[in-house]
Design a protein around this motif. Sequence first.
Motif, PDB file in Angstrom:
ATOM      1  N   ASN A  19      -2.280  16.826   5.236  1.00  0.00           N
ATOM      2  CA  ASN A  19      -2.258  15.899   4.106  1.00  0.00           C
ATOM      3  C   ASN A  19      -3.066  14.661   4.466  1.00  0.00           C
ATOM      4  O   ASN A  19      -3.501  14.490   5.619  1.00  0.00           O
ATOM      5  CB  ASN A  19      -0.819  15.536   3.733  1.00  0.00           C
ATOM      6  CG  ASN A  19      -0.019  15.077   4.944  1.00  0.00           C
ATOM      7  OD1 ASN A  19      -0.470  14.235   5.715  1.00  0.00           O
ATOM      8  ND2 ASN A  19       1.177  15.643   5.131  1.00  0.00           N
ATOM      9  N   TRP A  48      -2.063  11.596   4.719  1.00  0.00           N
ATOM     10  CA  TRP A  48      -1.334  10.757   5.690  1.00  0.00           C
ATOM     11  C   TRP A  48      -1.728  11.137   7.113  1.00  0.00           C
ATOM     12  O   TRP A  48      -2.084  10.285   7.928  1.00  0.00           O
ATOM     13  CB  TRP A  48       0.163  10.908   5.450  1.00  0.00           C
ATOM     14  CG  TRP A  48       1.051  10.542   6.605  1.00  0.00           C
ATOM     15  CD1 TRP A  48       1.647  11.384   7.487  1.00  0.00           C
ATOM     16  CD2 TRP A  48       1.447   9.221   7.015  1.00  0.00           C
ATOM     17  NE1 TRP A  48       2.384  10.690   8.418  1.00  0.00           N
ATOM     18  CE2 TRP A  48       2.279   9.351   8.143  1.00  0.00           C
ATOM     19  CE3 TRP A  48       1.165   7.943   6.518  1.00  0.00           C
ATOM     20  CZ2 TRP A  48       2.854   8.262   8.790  1.00  0.00           C
ATOM     21  CZ3 TRP A  48       1.745   6.858   7.174  1.00  0.00           C
ATOM     22  CH2 TRP A  48       2.565   7.010   8.290  1.00  0.00           C
ATOM     23  N   ASP A 102       6.704   5.135  12.204  1.00  0.00           N
ATOM     24  CA  ASP A 102       7.586   5.292  11.050  1.00  0.00           C
ATOM     25  C   ASP A 102       6.945   4.596   9.855  1.00  0.00           C
ATOM     26  O   ASP A 102       6.219   3.611  10.002  1.00  0.00           O
ATOM     27  CB  ASP A 102       8.954   4.673  11.337  1.00  0.00           C
ATOM     28  CG  ASP A 102       9.683   5.412  12.454  1.00  0.00           C
ATOM     29  OD1 ASP A 102       9.528   6.649  12.533  1.00  0.00           O
ATOM     30  OD2 ASP A 102      10.389   4.753  13.245  1.00  0.00           O
ATOM     31  N   ASP A 113       7.677   3.872   5.343  1.00  0.00           N
ATOM     32  CA  ASP A 113       8.371   4.175   4.092  1.00  0.00           C
ATOM     33  C   ASP A 113       7.366   4.767   3.108  1.00  0.00           C
ATOM     34  O   ASP A 113       6.167   4.897   3.397  1.00  0.00           O
ATOM     35  CB  ASP A 113       9.048   2.924   3.524  1.00  0.00           C
ATOM     36  CG  ASP A 113       8.079   1.778   3.277  1.00  0.00           C
ATOM     37  OD1 ASP A 113       6.874   2.052   2.990  1.00  0.00           O
ATOM     38  OD2 ASP A 113       8.487   0.605   3.379  1.00  0.00           O
ATOM     39  N   GLU A 114       7.854   5.113   1.916  1.00  0.00           N
ATOM     40  CA  GLU A 114       7.001   5.807   0.958  1.00  0.00           C
ATOM     41  C   GLU A 114       5.795   4.966   0.540  1.00  0.00           C
ATOM     42  O   GLU A 114       4.671   5.477   0.410  1.00  0.00           O
ATOM     43  CB  GLU A 114       7.815   6.206  -0.270  1.00  0.00           C
ATOM     44  CG  GLU A 114       7.066   7.081  -1.265  1.00  0.00           C
ATOM     45  CD  GLU A 114       6.570   8.388  -0.644  1.00  0.00           C
ATOM     46  OE1 GLU A 114       5.520   8.892  -1.089  1.00  0.00           O
ATOM     47  OE2 GLU A 114       7.226   8.892   0.305  1.00  0.00           O
ATOM     48  N   SER A 115       6.000   3.664   0.339  1.00  0.00           N
ATOM     49  CA  SER A 115       4.883   2.813  -0.090  1.00  0.00           C
ATOM     50  C   SER A 115       3.827   2.703   1.011  1.00  0.00           C
ATOM     51  O   SER A 115       2.616   2.669   0.729  1.00  0.00           O
ATOM     52  CB  SER A 115       5.390   1.429  -0.492  1.00  0.00           C
ATOM     53  OG  SER A 115       5.942   0.754   0.634  1.00  0.00           O
ATOM     54  N   GLN A 116       4.278   2.633   2.257  1.00  0.00           N
ATOM     55  CA  GLN A 116       3.315   2.569   3.361  1.00  0.00           C
ATOM     56  C   GLN A 116       2.528   3.872   3.476  1.00  0.00           C
ATOM     57  O   GLN A 116       1.319   3.851   3.723  1.00  0.00           O
ATOM     58  CB  GLN A 116       4.054   2.275   4.672  1.00  0.00           C
ATOM     59  CG  GLN A 116       4.596   0.855   4.767  1.00  0.00           C
ATOM     60  CD  GLN A 116       5.479   0.667   5.978  1.00  0.00           C
ATOM     61  OE1 GLN A 116       6.303   1.535   6.317  1.00  0.00           O
ATOM     62  NE2 GLN A 116       5.335  -0.480   6.630  1.00  0.00           N
ATOM     63  N   ARG A 117       3.211   5.002   3.293  1.00  0.00           N
ATOM     64  CA  ARG A 117       2.518   6.289   3.349  1.00  0.00           C
ATOM     65  C   ARG A 117       1.469   6.387   2.245  1.00  0.00           C
ATOM     66  O   ARG A 117       0.348   6.860   2.480  1.00  0.00           O
ATOM     67  CB  ARG A 117       3.520   7.447   3.229  1.00  0.00           C
ATOM     68  CG  ARG A 117       4.443   7.609   4.430  1.00  0.00           C
ATOM     69  CD  ARG A 117       5.410   8.763   4.227  1.00  0.00           C
ATOM     70  NE  ARG A 117       4.719  10.034   4.239  1.00  0.00           N
ATOM     71  CZ  ARG A 117       4.539  10.802   5.319  1.00  0.00           C
ATOM     72  NH1 ARG A 117       4.996  10.392   6.498  1.00  0.00           N
ATOM     73  NH2 ARG A 117       3.915  11.951   5.241  1.00  0.00           N
ATOM     74  N   GLN A 118       1.849   5.940   1.066  1.00  0.00           N
ATOM     75  CA  GLN A 118       0.893   5.985  -0.043  1.00  0.00           C
ATOM     76  C   GLN A 118      -0.319   5.099   0.235  1.00  0.00           C
ATOM     77  O   GLN A 118      -1.453   5.440  -0.110  1.00  0.00           O
ATOM     78  CB  GLN A 118       1.584   5.568  -1.344  1.00  0.00           C
ATOM     79  CG  GLN A 118       2.603   6.580  -1.841  1.00  0.00           C
ATOM     80  CD  GLN A 118       3.350   6.093  -3.075  1.00  0.00           C
ATOM     81  OE1 GLN A 118       3.134   4.976  -3.566  1.00  0.00           O
ATOM     82  NE2 GLN A 118       4.241   6.934  -3.589  1.00  0.00           N
ATOM     83  N   GLU A 121      -2.539   6.931   2.658  1.00  0.00           N
ATOM     84  CA  GLU A 121      -3.214   8.037   1.985  1.00  0.00           C
ATOM     85  C   GLU A 121      -4.378   7.544   1.121  1.00  0.00           C
ATOM     86  O   GLU A 121      -5.450   8.155   1.085  1.00  0.00           O
ATOM     87  CB  GLU A 121      -2.204   8.824   1.143  1.00  0.00           C
ATOM     88  CG  GLU A 121      -1.231   9.637   1.996  1.00  0.00           C
ATOM     89  CD  GLU A 121      -0.123  10.278   1.167  1.00  0.00           C
ATOM     90  OE1 GLU A 121      -0.046   9.990  -0.048  1.00  0.00           O
ATOM     91  OE2 GLU A 121       0.662  11.069   1.737  1.00  0.00           O
TER      92      GLU A 121
END
Length: 935
Positions: A791, A793, A833, A835-840, A843
């Motif tokens: 992906n 990420w 580690d 969170d979802e916002s950091q992963r987005q 990406e």
Amino acid sequence: MRLSWNEIRARAAKFAEEWRNARYEKGETQSFYNEFFEIFDIRRRRVASFEAPVRTLGGRRGFLDLFWKGTLLVEQKSAGRDLKPAKKQALDYFPALSEDALPRYLLLSDFQSFELYDLEEDTETRFSLADLPRHVEAFGFIMGVQTRSFRDQDPVNLRASALMQRLHDALRASGFAGHTLELFLVRLLFCLFADDTGIFPERGMFKTLIAERTRPDGGDTGLLLGQLFEVLNQAEDRRQTTLDADLALFPYVNGDLFAERLPLPAFDSGMRGLLLAACDFNWDAISPAIFGALFQGVMSDKERRAKGAHYTTEKNILKVIEPLFLDDLRAEFSRLKTRRDTGRERALRAFHDRLAGLKFFDPACGCGNFLVIAYRELRALEIELLRELVSQDQRVLDVAHLSRIDVDQFFGIELEEFPARIAEVALWMMDHIMNNRLSLAFGEAYTRIPLKKSPHIHNQDALEIDWNTVLPADSCAYVFGNPPFSGFVLRNAQRRRQMEVLARLGALGSRLDYVTAWFLKAGEYIQGSQAKIAFVATNSITQGEQVAQLWPALFDRYHLEIAFGHRTFAWGSDARGKAHVHVVIVGLTLHDQQPAEKRLFSYDDIDGDPTETRHAALAAYLFAADTLTNPHVVIRRTGRPFAPVPIPHVGSKPVDGGHLIVNGLERAQLIAAHPDSANFIRPYVGGEELLNGGDRWIICVQNASPQQLHRWGAIRRRIEAVRAYRSSGDAGRLANALADRPAEFHVTVIPEKPFLALPEVSSERREYLPVCWLAPPVVPSNKVILIDNPNLWLFGLLSSRQHAAWLRHVGGRLESRYQYSTGLVYNTFPWPDADESQRQRIEALAQAVLDARAQFPGATLAALYDPDLMKPALRRAHAALDRAVDRLYRPAPFTSERERAEHLFALYERLSAPALAAMQPAVRKRKSVAARQSF
């Protein structure tokens, strides 16, 4: 006996008085310079000639007033004449001179004034005739007394080496070879050096002996040299009274150099000419340290590679010995000489006692380069010390009582006899050079002929003997040098056996480089002593899997700490066929003797100069370990990552002898013959194709029907060739086991979905690991690491500077290039580690990198990631991605790659602690089994 400087000054004063009225160039020049050379007890006709004819490049004919080939050109004018035109006139002749003839010194004079130019050091000395006694030391080169600072890669050193190589090759071609040739050549080296540096009573007497006492056909040259060698080995009071008068002039040398009686070589006219060419060369300009280059020059490339022989520039030798001992000794001397109390002289004399008691040991000494430079620097420090101890107005009656440092403080082990002999001679030569400098400093002549002390160079295998038989460890101060470089794959049977024996010294692993044996033996050797260690090594011992195999033994078994280190830099050599290797330097000391501050030398450019930093601790990977709880932490290969990320694997490995791999033209021919085979001949991408593009294809017929295979005759013939290759005795057991399945690969990976691809090997110049997406019908080779179901990420993290820093510090190297390893780099990487916002966010920035690449269709990864050519749009996209990835690790920005690596190691230490604790029982069991098997 050579004149002292005080005697030379007295002669200079007398000369100045006698010639104070000289005026006329034509009538008095020759007498003037004949007597000028007599100041130094040198007969001018032995070294220089008058009115040597020469032409300028423009064709104008002229005459050099006095010319000493390779050393001195004199342009003489009548008294009162302007010397500026004289300088231009002299320099106009230089282009017409051969490289060997170009003089180092230019002297302009009108009898009453002198201008002496050192063209190599770019200095000039001006004075009047009346002041000659005060400036006469500037003419020390006439006697062979050099004050020059020897330079790395100096062409004069390389020319000297080439001269001796040609003579060596001619003698060997005649059948004069082996031990006799090697010892004979070493003796010639000594005589050539002695002829130009004042060891022999009169400069040029060896050259005169060969030129005037041997026939042009060379038939009697070997006989005369044999007689000379016997004379040099015989004290003057034991020689026959009927000895040839020319031979009787030579001094007694001793030192065992001339003790063995050798068979005489049969010279011919060509060999005699080569010897005379060597005699014409000015050996007073040669650093004894270059004789390692001579040894390397007479070895073939194959021999050099097999023996791991890499000879060293002085600059790189100083990188070892300065932090090991010279810097500390110089600092202590500087502190002592600034004292102004009543104990100053006593402290300085105690320091002199200490210098005289130090013993230095190189257990892989080769031609003695490290010992020679260490001796030179120690003697130079002693001369400065003696200047402090002997006041300016104190007359020195016997300089011999001043110097207390001698060659017998130096010990070495060398496997080959020829370099061992050169090491001895080079140390004696350096001793003579430093004696000249001592004489110059205190005005009295000082030589150590006959030789009374000798260096302790042992012609043995360093890994087969107890080093304490060479030098007891409790007497040794420093162990240092440049052990042989060769990797696991270059070991011969003897080296493999030695490495197996050394398993008892604590190394846990079978693929260690040969150089690690010296580290382990040195660690064992210095136990219970005060000795310190510093070795040059292949940089692979501080990266990749070797770290976990070697360093726990050094840290835990031998209680060593890294006192200083030079991170990876390019190793230079003074020899032809110079070493193209990348190395580190590691200095070690026992734990209870470690310095409070450890010195780290880092290179922004591996060919440049380092920047020094100081730290509380250094890790085995040569970076600061100040933030680590355990500075001895090493990265161990592991089978699974620390985070829930996809598991990488390598691509297809056919083991086919090349018969299943085709280029574009061959593919077209196969498809033309068998159109329905097109889908079975797929793009084959290895590391080279991934980075640079290419036109390589692989025949994948695992899913073809029997009818198709039977019909495809051209493809079937290739499969038959695979069977033949795999069945052959040269193919190896792995291929032999696959012989009955010729249409199959050893490793078969044929992706059905897009995948992420990483090159197994990547250039050290790239700032980022080149990661890309590939899709069917591409078949990756075993030189590509692929990740299924990836992906953005994961792509973003692998493409970041954080991951690149981890690769550069933890991964192995192939030559200087980075080698990616799943178990050692990917699985051990401290994944952040998020969170979802950091992963987005990651990406989105990863996609921006891909979009920036897409602006340059057709560009290869190698072109996109060339650090000199990287496009601004791509660089900006990566910079934004880096900032976001960095913030996943800590709020404050990272200022350097090393800072990133140090932070990642601290995370690794915390992440790996539970896993390593669980592994300890198994590790202890493996160590116990390995220890039992080693005996």
